[in-house]
Design a protein around this motif. Structure first.
Motif, PDB file in Angstrom:
ATOM      1  N   UNK A 279       0.810  -1.220   0.000  1.00  0.00           N
ATOM      2  CA  UNK A 279       0.000   0.000   0.000  1.00  0.00           C
ATOM      3  C   UNK A 279       0.840   1.266   0.000  1.00  0.00           C
ATOM      4  N   UNK A 280       2.122   1.149   0.322  1.00  0.00           N
ATOM      5  CA  UNK A 280       3.000   2.317   0.347  1.00  0.00           C
ATOM      6  C   UNK A 280       3.603   2.628  -1.016  1.00  0.00           C
ATOM      7  N   UNK A 281       3.575   1.658  -1.945  1.00  0.00           N
ATOM      8  CA  UNK A 281       4.328   1.857  -3.181  1.00  0.00           C
ATOM      9  C   UNK A 281       3.497   1.831  -4.451  1.00  0.00           C
ATOM     10  N   UNK A 282       2.179   1.623  -4.339  1.00  0.00           N
ATOM     11  CA  UNK A 282       1.357   1.573  -5.536  1.00  0.00           C
ATOM     12  C   UNK A 282       0.471   2.806  -5.611  1.00  0.00           C
ATOM     13  N   UNK A 283       0.345   3.369  -6.804  1.00  0.00           N
ATOM     14  CA  UNK A 283      -0.497   4.544  -7.007  1.00  0.00           C
ATOM     15  C   UNK A 283      -1.948   4.092  -7.151  1.00  0.00           C
ATOM     16  N   UNK A 284      -2.797   4.480  -6.208  1.00  0.00           N
ATOM     17  CA  UNK A 284      -4.193   4.033  -6.278  1.00  0.00           C
ATOM     18  C   UNK A 284      -5.037   4.951  -7.151  1.00  0.00           C
ATOM     19  N   UNK A 285      -4.504   6.138  -7.470  1.00  0.00           N
ATOM     20  CA  UNK A 285      -5.158   7.045  -8.421  1.00  0.00           C
ATOM     21  C   UNK A 285      -4.107   7.458  -9.449  1.00  0.00           C
ATOM     22  N   UNK A 286      -3.852   6.630 -10.467  1.00  0.00           N
ATOM     23  CA  UNK A 286      -2.774   6.923 -11.427  1.00  0.00           C
ATOM     24  C   UNK A 286      -2.966   8.256 -12.140  1.00  0.00           C
TER      25      UNK A 286
END
Length: 344
Positions: A279-286
């Motif tokens: 959850x710290x390294x993925x963009x949830x709103x690209x």
């Protein structure tokens, strides 16, 4: 650039990101002007979302961790390896290793970027883009978790090849998960005999469908019985399958929805410690995603904050051509404003 559904694309618009075929060659290059025929063809070959250029958002980049050359090489090498497996031929592990090295170089050069999975999928390239994305996600998690270079390379190779056992399968082979015909066992058998690879790479293929609660396949392993590499790949695999379902009929989740669903799997299907890193390294709103805010304004995500994936910068455009009012809201600063919905 804007990220839009294929049904919203109009003739005359310009493609924002290159689309690759299943063998790694360029299908359509970024910058090409789209025609009715091109749009119809993209729809027919399974494209659902793509990037288009927009003068109002000409400065918006997807901030990809991987270079186009690295992506093209990975897709091509995966295509060659999978085709060799399907036909029962030998495949070149050294070329796979070289592609993984290029991926690791890109990851180390772009450690401050959030992961945004923005590559356009077709029915032809979906298997290889999935393998590449699982590899990228797993590698970034491994780096963030403090694995050394050799460990990260093993993890990346296992992630890239986690589904290699699916190639050459017959109809019905997956019906009995505990049998040696299941793709997890098949992948293990194919990889364990490659002397260039460590045995842990083969175990990634074998264990990536195990669950920490013991209800996974093929052996029902629990907790620490599952290797860390396989736990990492399981999270990456689950996320990519949620935002790009295996079956066209499957419900496609937006990145923020997929992250919420994954957190609900903590200590059931997925390892909690791995999920925290994820959850710290993925963009949830690209970047390029259209959103509606809690203040009822709509805008486009234009920039990200490392460590704050849910608080990007949103550009809001009001008015008509010639009389535009453009402002940006940094949600890391505007703490009372939230993203309320993603707009298709």
């Amino acid at each position: 650039m804007r990220y839009v559904g294929i049904e919203s694309v109009e003739p005359g618009q310009f493609l924002g990101k290159t689309i690759y075929s299943g063998n790694g060659t360029v299908l359509l290059s970024a910058g090409v002007q789209l025609t009715v025929y091109m749009i119809s063809t993209l729809n027919r070959i399974g494209v659902t979302m793509l990037y288009i250029q927009d003068p109002l958002y000409a400065d918006v980049e997807t901030e990809d961790i991987l270079s186009e050359a690295t992506k093209q090489g990975l897709i091509q090498e995966m295509s060659d390896a999978f085709e060799a497996v399907r036909s029962g031929k030998e495949w070149n592990t050294q070329l796979i290793g070289a592609s993984v090295d290029h991926l690791l170089e890109d990851v180390m050069d772009n450690k401050e970027l959030l992961v945004q999975l923005t590559d356009v999928r077709t029915a032809d390239n979906a298997q290889y883009v999935h393998a590449m994305n699982v590899c990228l996600l797993s590698t970034v998690m491994g780096v963030n978790m403090g694995l050394n270079y050799q460990q990260v390379k093993e993890l990346a190779t296992g992630a890239l090849l986690h589904d290699i056992g699916k190639n050459g399968m017959r109809e019905g082979d997956e019906l009995f998960p505990d049998s040696k015909s299941h793709h997890t066992w098949r992948g293990f058998e194919k990889l364990k005999n490659k002397r260039e690879f460590g045995l842990m790479i083969a175990h990634v293929a074998l264990q990536h469908h195990e669950r920490v609660d013991g209800l996974g396949i093929p052996r029902g392993l629990t907790g620490d019985e599952i290797h860390l590499y396989a736990k990492i790949v399981a999270a990456a695999d689950a996320y990519d399958r949620m935002i790009h379902p295996l079956k066209p009929s499957g419900r496609r989740l937006m990145p923020h929805e997929a992250c919420e669903q994954m957190m609900a799997m903590s200590e059931k299907q997925l390892d909690h410690g791995v999920l925290v890193q994820f959850t710290r390294m993925v963009s949830i709103y690209p970047n390029g995603t259209a959103v509606r805010l809690s203040n009822k304004e709509t805008g486009l995500v234009v920039r990200q904050h490392r460590g704050l994936p849910g608080r990007p910068v949103v550009r809001i455009v009001r008015g008509e051509a010639g009389h535009l009012d453009i402002k940006e809201l940094d949600l890391a600063q505007e703490t009372t404003v939230f993203i309320e919905a993603v707009l298709a």
